[in-house]
Design a protein around this motif. Sequence first.
Motif, PDB file in Angstrom:
ATOM      1  N   UNK A 172       0.864  -1.173   0.000  1.00 40.50           N
ATOM      2  CA  UNK A 172       0.000   0.000   0.000  1.00 40.50           C
ATOM      3  C   UNK A 172       0.904   1.226   0.000  1.00 40.50           C
ATOM      4  N   UNK A 173       0.413   2.306  -0.554  1.00 36.95           N
ATOM      5  CA  UNK A 173       1.195   3.535  -0.605  1.00 36.95           C
ATOM      6  C   UNK A 173       0.859   4.454   0.552  1.00 36.95           C
ATOM      7  N   UNK A 174       1.885   5.140   1.036  1.00 39.89           N
ATOM      8  CA  UNK A 174       1.685   6.186   2.036  1.00 39.89           C
ATOM      9  C   UNK A 174       1.394   7.529   1.389  1.00 39.89           C
ATOM     10  N   UNK A 175       1.500   7.598   0.079  1.00 41.64           N
ATOM     11  CA  UNK A 175       1.373   8.855  -0.644  1.00 41.64           C
ATOM     12  C   UNK A 175      -0.087   9.106  -1.040  1.00 41.64           C
ATOM     13  N   UNK A 176      -0.673  10.249  -0.665  1.00 45.86           N
ATOM     14  CA  UNK A 176      -2.069  10.548  -1.044  1.00 45.86           C
ATOM     15  C   UNK A 176      -2.139  11.148  -2.446  1.00 45.86           C
ATOM     16  N   UNK A 177      -1.864  10.326  -3.453  1.00 45.57           N
ATOM     17  CA  UNK A 177      -1.873  10.776  -4.839  1.00 45.57           C
ATOM     18  C   UNK A 177      -3.211  11.455  -5.182  1.00 45.57           C
ATOM     19  N   UNK A 178      -3.147  12.540  -5.933  1.00 43.89           N
ATOM     20  CA  UNK A 178      -4.362  13.185  -6.427  1.00 43.89           C
ATOM     21  C   UNK A 178      -5.322  13.595  -5.327  1.00 43.89           C
ATOM     22  N   UNK A 179      -4.777  14.102  -4.215  1.00 47.82           N
ATOM     23  CA  UNK A 179      -5.662  14.463  -3.118  1.00 47.82           C
ATOM     24  C   UNK A 179      -6.315  13.256  -2.476  1.00 47.82           C
ATOM     25  N   UNK A 180      -5.615  12.124  -2.526  1.00 45.58           N
ATOM     26  CA  UNK A 180      -6.100  10.858  -1.960  1.00 45.58           C
ATOM     27  C   UNK A 180      -7.365  10.353  -2.651  1.00 45.58           C
ATOM     28  N   UNK A 181      -7.414  10.529  -3.966  1.00 37.51           N
ATOM     29  CA  UNK A 181      -8.500   9.943  -4.764  1.00 37.51           C
ATOM     30  C   UNK A 181      -7.867   9.337  -5.990  1.00 37.51           C
ATOM     31  N   UNK A 182      -7.744   8.002  -5.994  1.00 33.72           N
ATOM     32  CA  UNK A 182      -6.963   7.318  -7.027  1.00 33.72           C
ATOM     33  C   UNK A 182      -7.310   5.836  -7.028  1.00 33.72           C
ATOM     34  N   UNK A 183      -6.549   5.044  -7.767  1.00 25.83           N
ATOM     35  CA  UNK A 183      -6.791   3.595  -7.847  1.00 25.83           C
ATOM     36  C   UNK A 183      -6.950   2.947  -6.476  1.00 25.83           C
ATOM     37  N   UNK A 184      -6.194   3.427  -5.503  1.00 26.03           N
ATOM     38  CA  UNK A 184      -6.081   2.728  -4.236  1.00 26.03           C
ATOM     39  C   UNK A 184      -7.344   2.825  -3.399  1.00 26.03           C
ATOM     40  N   UNK A 185      -8.203   3.791  -3.736  1.00 24.16           N
ATOM     41  CA  UNK A 185      -9.525   3.849  -3.105  1.00 24.16           C
ATOM     42  C   UNK A 185     -10.624   3.823  -4.168  1.00 24.16           C
ATOM     43  N   UNK A 186     -10.301   3.154  -5.273  1.00 22.88           N
ATOM     44  CA  UNK A 186     -11.254   2.783  -6.326  1.00 22.88           C
ATOM     45  C   UNK A 186     -11.696   3.923  -7.240  1.00 22.88           C
ATOM     46  N   UNK A 187     -11.021   5.068  -7.206  1.00 23.77           N
ATOM     47  CA  UNK A 187     -11.188   6.045  -8.271  1.00 23.77           C
ATOM     48  C   UNK A 187     -10.163   5.692  -9.339  1.00 23.77           C
ATOM     49  N   UNK A 188     -10.516   4.747 -10.205  1.00 26.35           N
ATOM     50  CA  UNK A 188      -9.567   4.252 -11.205  1.00 26.35           C
ATOM     51  C   UNK A 188      -9.233   5.373 -12.178  1.00 26.35           C
ATOM     52  N   UNK A 189      -7.938   5.644 -12.319  1.00 26.25           N
ATOM     53  CA  UNK A 189      -7.474   6.763 -13.123  1.00 26.25           C
ATOM     54  C   UNK A 189      -7.023   6.283 -14.499  1.00 26.25           C
ATOM     55  N   UNK A 190      -7.628   6.832 -15.522  1.00 29.41           N
ATOM     56  CA  UNK A 190      -7.311   6.424 -16.888  1.00 29.41           C
ATOM     57  C   UNK A 190      -5.819   6.542 -17.176  1.00 29.41           C
ATOM     58  N   UNK A 191      -5.204   7.628 -16.728  1.00 28.65           N
ATOM     59  CA  UNK A 191      -3.783   7.823 -16.981  1.00 28.65           C
ATOM     60  C   UNK A 191      -2.893   6.809 -16.292  1.00 28.65           C
ATOM     61  N   UNK A 192      -3.428   6.156 -15.265  1.00 30.97           N
ATOM     62  CA  UNK A 192      -2.671   5.107 -14.580  1.00 30.97           C
ATOM     63  C   UNK A 192      -2.889   3.753 -15.236  1.00 30.97           C
ATOM     64  N   UNK A 193      -4.143   3.390 -15.468  1.00 27.09           N
ATOM     65  CA  UNK A 193      -4.422   2.020 -15.905  1.00 27.09           C
ATOM     66  C   UNK A 193      -4.005   1.777 -17.352  1.00 27.09           C
ATOM     67  N   UNK A 194      -3.847   2.828 -18.144  1.00 29.71           N
ATOM     68  CA  UNK A 194      -3.467   2.633 -19.546  1.00 29.71           C
ATOM     69  C   UNK A 194      -2.077   2.034 -19.679  1.00 29.71           C
ATOM     70  N   UNK A 195      -1.225   2.203 -18.666  1.00 28.27           N
ATOM     71  CA  UNK A 195       0.144   1.690 -18.753  1.00 28.27           C
ATOM     72  C   UNK A 195       0.180   0.180 -18.919  1.00 28.27           C
ATOM     73  N   UNK A 196      -0.735  -0.541 -18.255  1.00 26.35           N
ATOM     74  CA  UNK A 196      -0.752  -2.000 -18.385  1.00 26.35           C
ATOM     75  C   UNK A 196      -1.090  -2.422 -19.812  1.00 26.35           C
TER      76      UNK A 196
END
Length: 534
Positions: free
Chosen positions: A85-109
């Motif tokens: 788990x990350x300690x970093x609150x990416x994007x104001x703590x709204x990101x993949x890790x709390x199910x706000x899936x980010x297009x710019x993140x998931x496209x890498x896979x």
Amino acid sequence: MNYKAFKKLGLVLAAAVLSFSSCTKKFEDINKNPYGSTDKDLEGDFAIVAAQLQQAQRSIYLYQPVPTFQLQQNLLGDVFSGYMMSATPFGGNSNNLNYNLLDGWISASWTTAYYTVMNPCYKAGNFSKAKFPETYAMSQIIKVEAMHRVSDIFGPIIYSKYNQPNADGTVDFDSQKDAYYGFFADLKTAIDILTPIKDNPHSVLFGKADLVYGGSYAEWLKFANTLRLRLALRIVNIDPTKAKTEGEAALANAGGLLTTPADNFLVDIGSTTHPLNTINSSWDDIRMGAPAESILGGYNDPRLPKYYTKAIDPAVAGLYKGIRNGINIDTKDRYVKYSKLAAFPSKIQLMTSAEAWFLKAEAALRNWANAGDAQTNYQSGIQASFDQYNLGSAATYYNNNTATPAPYLDPKAITAKQNDIPTGSPYLSTITIKWDAAAATEVKLERIITQKWIAMYPEGEEAWSEFRRTGYPKLFPVVINNSNNTISTTDFVRRVFFPSNEYASNGAAVQKAIATLSEPKDVGGTHLWWDPKK
């Protein structure tokens, strides 16, 4: 995440893959040799084909550039699996890790798989098929290992129709079922090529291309058989007849499965720093996951210090302390001194002999031919994992009939008790380690998969897939769910949606692919084909 690097992700990725084009447009360009060589050049010097296959091996789990790997796997499967788990609150703590899936993140896979695995395997395979069948077999095995991971993230993928554009320029997807059937067919082809030559000296080209086994046909055959068994069990809940056919074929093959740590599928990345070391130590962007603390700590597992380091935060100093997924994180300082990951060598682990033994244990549980005895396989899996870390005999550990996963308490939660998993929680397993022949089949399965999960660390994509397939090990749900009701907190994230660039360049095909999902919704809560709702 290193945000400057993230903003430049497209440029970095493009440079890393020699400016390949999207897999769904400019097909003539993408399928020209990326190094600009003709087939005649390739015949004169195997180096280019070998380099393509090396690139493909190193890109299954991308080792460079690190920002792309962080998105390809680390902020996806590594976290969803419970390992990290990350300690970093990416994007104001709204990101993949709390199910706000980010297009710019998931496209890498998606883009990484097509740019740096599918394309080089396609080119190297086409060159090798008639002249060097053993190298063709390698290209097919690499392709399946990479693309099943992509399918397990998204569902339908472009596989059998790769480089076959329609009249309108779109390229059709395979449904996940068709993709899996394609994986099995390609593995069978590779296995049929390698089986009769498994004990032969390797060809020059095969040896140059191999970053794992030094050119051993026998080892690649073991890996292919084990991969076939992995994928057979992956589909057992939806297509049990096909699963048994493929699984028993893998178990019956004369080449066998991975057996000892010497057989582990570890991709050599030379002197390059392992990407997890960078994300963990240089960027301080990843830490131990709370389920890992609970499970390994509760079992007093001797692999714990091999996987993680003790926390240095005054609130938990000297303890192994993980961060729970999907919690309220205000600043990085709150949790960054929780347990780091232990350092990794310059090898990328994609499959271990321990996993193979646990696959056999489950196959035996299902009474598949040639699977052996479930208890023997289970204990052998634990021992193989201990051997991997030079921990001596595992007998005391696997005969422990009292230890269970421990409750999780977070002393630094913003809201008191918000993040705790106390005794009696439905998300806290009570499974012990020792095999119980009289236990119900489901209890035996939980025991197998929990130990398999421990042994597969740090391969989070596979661990996440097995959690979705089986529900084990028991993980902790997110506290904050930013999915806008597209993902159930208690059902967990099941997949990710297709990237926007695929909609833009191949939209009609994407819509047809969505229609093959279990629900015609391209969201993270939609179950995959092999993951039917219970």
